[in-house]
Design a protein around this motif. Structure first.
Motif, PDB file in Angstrom:
ATOM      1  N   TYR A 180      19.216   1.042  -9.624  1.00  0.00           N
ATOM      2  CA  TYR A 180      18.134   1.407 -10.278  1.00  0.00           C
ATOM      3  C   TYR A 180      17.064  -0.006 -10.428  1.00  0.00           C
ATOM      4  O   TYR A 180      17.717  -0.992 -10.309  1.00  0.00           O
ATOM      5  N   GLY A 218      20.101  12.866  -4.556  1.00  0.00           N
ATOM      6  CA  GLY A 218      19.839  12.598  -5.859  1.00  0.00           C
ATOM      7  C   GLY A 218      18.873  13.464  -6.333  1.00  0.00           C
ATOM      8  O   GLY A 218      18.629  14.740  -5.524  1.00  0.00           O
ATOM      9  N   CYS A 226      17.780  16.178 -13.370  1.00  0.00           N
ATOM     10  CA  CYS A 226      17.875  15.511 -14.477  1.00  0.00           C
ATOM     11  C   CYS A 226      17.201  16.206 -15.876  1.00  0.00           C
ATOM     12  O   CYS A 226      15.756  16.360 -15.652  1.00  0.00           O
ATOM     13  N   HIS A 247      16.711   3.463 -18.448  1.00  0.00           N
ATOM     14  CA  HIS A 247      16.441   2.661 -17.294  1.00  0.00           C
ATOM     15  C   HIS A 247      15.068   2.680 -16.694  1.00  0.00           C
ATOM     16  O   HIS A 247      14.651   2.039 -16.109  1.00  0.00           O
ATOM     17  N   LEU A 248      14.401   3.915 -17.160  1.00  0.00           N
ATOM     18  CA  LEU A 248      13.042   3.959 -16.634  1.00  0.00           C
ATOM     19  C   LEU A 248      12.147   3.412 -17.627  1.00  0.00           C
ATOM     20  O   LEU A 248      11.228   2.737 -17.474  1.00  0.00           O
ATOM     21  N   CYS A 281      11.640   8.978 -10.799  1.00  0.00           N
ATOM     22  CA  CYS A 281      12.817   9.830 -10.676  1.00  0.00           C
ATOM     23  C   CYS A 281      13.303  10.286  -9.186  1.00  0.00           C
ATOM     24  O   CYS A 281      14.547  10.947  -9.407  1.00  0.00           O
ATOM     25  N   CYS A 284      17.165   9.554  -8.174  1.00  0.00           N
ATOM     26  CA  CYS A 284      17.799   9.179  -9.121  1.00  0.00           C
ATOM     27  C   CYS A 284      19.275   9.676  -9.144  1.00  0.00           C
ATOM     28  O   CYS A 284      19.366  11.230  -9.019  1.00  0.00           O
ATOM     29  N   ILE A 286      21.807   8.325 -11.813  1.00  0.00           N
ATOM     30  CA  ILE A 286      22.355   7.478 -12.889  1.00  0.00           C
ATOM     31  C   ILE A 286      23.187   8.463 -13.519  1.00  0.00           C
ATOM     32  O   ILE A 286      22.552   9.483 -14.267  1.00  0.00           O
TER      33      ILE A 286
END
Length: 325
Positions: A180, A218, A226, A247-248, A281, A284, A286
């Protein structure tokens, strides 16, 4: 099909400060206060009203907070399942205070080789992890080892499992590295396939949906997996609600003693609705947000995650707590 519509997890950052400087993390670079017990009490009241069941006291290094034991007691008094992940540096001195307060206690260990682990963490902590394991076990605690998997340490899993986890009857949690904001790394398909083999072994936990998501490229904004903002409440050391994820971190909102109404406000819910759909996103993976995302919506990732989730809860006995909810 959405199974759970309310938040289930709180990532509560007790401080961003850390006594290590891991190569795959930048949180330790941030200046930070510590949360207060008073703010926690107010927020716990509202977290329970929101439907949150699990609270992860995180950081930074959570054991830097001198009142962590009080924070954990408050959470337990509210019926929360508690989790703490530590680099082990401070645990031996604080173990007695924390005894019986952490349902899922994780010690970070990324290599069975002292020098290799210490180099990745930027501080000499291997020996403290080993001491922490011994101290925790002597008090009847059941810690896990959380192993952040990189391309250059995947071949060390076997040695760590054989020499540290199996002799101590510890669960080895394999945590695939994520990337990230130019921090972290990605894993090759070969490494991911090796992780799938390890997922079947004794005393090893790997959420197999993590691997599947990486193989699928992802999260995709046109069909987001997500559910970060609707499953996970992120609270910063400044007592702010962070959205859509840490994280964002597009925006944060001062909580001011009313987390419940703040979360349901129009401004917050507009950001919640954008979870997984923002340009950042795309792609991603994570783990912090994907794990709860997989748990609340029945799709192929839910089915991929199910066997490993059952396995971990059987190994740890935490299924009894989950059933109560």
């Amino acid at each position: 099909m959405r199974l759970v519509s309310h938040p289930v997890l709180c990532n509560y950052y007790v401080t961003y400060r850390c006594n290590a400087s891991c190569s795959f993390c930048d949180i330790w670079e941030k200046p930070s206060p510590y949360i207060t017990v008073e703010n926690l009490r107010e927020n716990l009241r509202d977290l329970k009203k929101l439907g949150v069941k699990v609270i992860d006291f995180t950081g930074g290094e959570p054991l830097l907070h001198r009142q962590l034991d009080l924070l954990l007691k408050e959470a337990k008094d509210h019926g929360m399942i508690t989790t703490v992940t530590s680099n082990g540096l401070l645990y031996p001195k604080q173990a007695e205070k924390l005894r019986g307060l952490v349902d899922m206690l994780h010690f970070s260990l990324d290599s069975p080789d002292r020098d290799e682990h210490d180099q990745s963490r930027g501080v000499k902590c291997f020996d403290k992890v080993m001491e922490s394991i011994a101290v925790a076990k002597s008090m009847g605690e059941r810690p896990d080892i959380i192993f952040t998997v990189f391309e250059d340490n995947v071949h060390k899993i076997k040695q760590l499992w054989e020499e540290i986890c199996i002799p101590n009857d510890l669960v080895l949690i394999l945590n695939p590295v994520f990337e990230y904001d130019k921090v972290g790394a990605i894993l090759s398909k070969e490494a991911l396939k090796e992780l799938l083999w390890w997922a079947k072994q004794k005393n090893v936990y790997l959420n197999e949906a993590f691997v599947q998501l990486r193989l699928d490229g992802g999260n995709h904004v046109d069909a987001p997996v997500c559910k970060a903002a609707s499953t996970t409440v992120v609270i910063s050391p400044e007592n702010k609600l962070v959205l859509p994820c840490y994280h964002l971190g597009l925006k944060d909102f001062p909580i001011e003693g009313d987390l419940f109404n703040l979360y349901h406000s129009d401004e917050v819910q507009k950001l919640v609705a954008l979870e997984g759909k923002l340009p950042a996103c795309e792609g991603c993976v994570i783990n912090c947000y994907m794990q709860p995302s997989f748990a609340v919506e029945m799709n192929k990732y839910w089915w991929k995650a199910l066997p490993s989730t059952i396995k971990y809860n059987r190994m740890k006995g935490t299924w009894r707590q989950m059933v109560r909810f």
